[in-house]
Design an enzyme around this catalytic site. Structure first.
Site, short mmCIF file in Angstrom:
data_model
loop_
_atom_site.label_atom_id
_atom_site.label_comp_id
_atom_site.label_asym_id
_atom_site.label_seq_id
_atom_site.Cartn_x
_atom_site.Cartn_y
_atom_site.Cartn_z
N ASP A 269 25.44 -7.74 6.00
CA ASP A 269 25.98 -9.63 5.05
C ASP A 269 27.17 -8.98 5.40
O ASP A 269 27.73 -10.67 4.51
CB ASP A 269 25.00 -9.01 4.32
CG ASP A 269 25.16 -9.92 3.14
OD1 ASP A 269 25.04 -11.16 3.27
OD2 ASP A 269 25.77 -9.50 1.64
N LEU B 203 0.91 -0.98 0.00
CA LEU B 203 0.48 0.23 -0.24
C LEU B 203 0.79 1.46 0.21
O LEU B 203 0.45 2.66 0.34
CB LEU B 203 -1.33 -0.03 1.59
CG LEU B 203 -2.10 -1.27 1.27
CD1 LEU B 203 -2.93 -0.62 2.38
CD2 LEU B 203 -2.74 -1.52 -0.14
N CYS B 204 1.92 1.24 -0.47
CA CYS B 204 2.68 1.87 0.04
C CYS B 204 2.96 3.19 -2.17
O CYS B 204 2.89 1.83 -2.69
CB CYS B 204 3.97 1.80 0.30
SG CYS B 204 5.35 3.26 0.81
N MET C 181 8.41 6.07 4.26
CA MET C 181 9.06 4.82 3.85
C MET C 181 9.99 4.65 2.77
O MET C 181 11.17 3.80 3.93
CB MET C 181 7.51 4.60 3.81
CG MET C 181 6.28 4.04 4.45
SD MET C 181 6.59 3.65 6.26
CE MET C 181 7.83 2.18 6.09
N GLU C 182 10.68 5.58 2.67
CA GLU C 182 11.55 5.42 1.24
C GLU C 182 12.86 5.67 2.51
O GLU C 182 13.79 4.58 2.04
CB GLU C 182 11.79 6.67 0.07
CG GLU C 182 10.59 6.06 -0.70
CD GLU C 182 8.89 6.37 -0.43
OE1 GLU C 182 8.13 6.00 -1.28
OE2 GLU C 182 8.49 7.24 0.93
#
EC number: 4.6.1.17
Length: 158
Positions: A128, A75-76, A113-114
């Site tokens: 990682d 939903l973004c 959100m980004e």
């Protein structure tokens, strides 16, 4: 009317309609940090990590992640991102890497959100690239520290 913007009156998920909102300049910065042993941090600062340049790789990963946020977060809205910057700073006091991601756009919805996605993927990339040296690293403190633009105005926390 629901207080949650992504939930309609019946409780069903929906993508918010932003077509009637004004396009304004918007910016958000998110931050987090990766804590590690001093010996692991030395691999980064001395450029001796087996997988290569940890900071450069994490920076690129964060930028790529910001551009893909709408594919990862349900939903973004997909946005025309004007700019993404990532600051990755080794900090001997943690010890670890401090990460800040800033995203800019001009549009009808914000870029929090980004920015959060960029910071978190940069941190995941640090993990990682160094996990062979230390599995006990921790990604901590992910949060929005600044936001500007839009109807809700400016926000700042450290």
């Amino acid at each position: 009317m629901s207080r949650l913007t992504h939930i309609d009156e019946r409780g069903a998920a929906r993508m918010v309609d932003v077509s009637g909102k004004a396009e304004t300049a918007r910016e958000a910065t998110a931050a987090c940090h990766v804590t590690m042993r001093a010996e692991t941090l030395a691999l980064v600062t001395e450029g001796t990590a087996k997988k290569g340049d940890v900071l450069a790789t994490a920076r690129i990963a964060g930028i790529m992640a910001a551009k893909r946020t709408s594919e990862l977060i349900p939903l973004c809205h997909p946005l025309a991102i004007a700019g993404v910057t990532l600051e990755l700073e080794p900090d001997a006091a943690l010890p670890g890497i401090r990460i800040a991601a800033t995203v800019k756009t001009t549009g009808p919805t914000g870029v929090e959100m980004e920015a959060l996605t960029a910071a978190s993927v940069a941190a995941l990339t640090v993990y990682d690239m160094l996990k062979a040296a230390e599995r006990e690293m921790r990604i901590e403190g992910l949060r929005v520290i600044r936001k500007s633009g839009g109807k809700s105005g400016d926000f700042r926390q450290e």
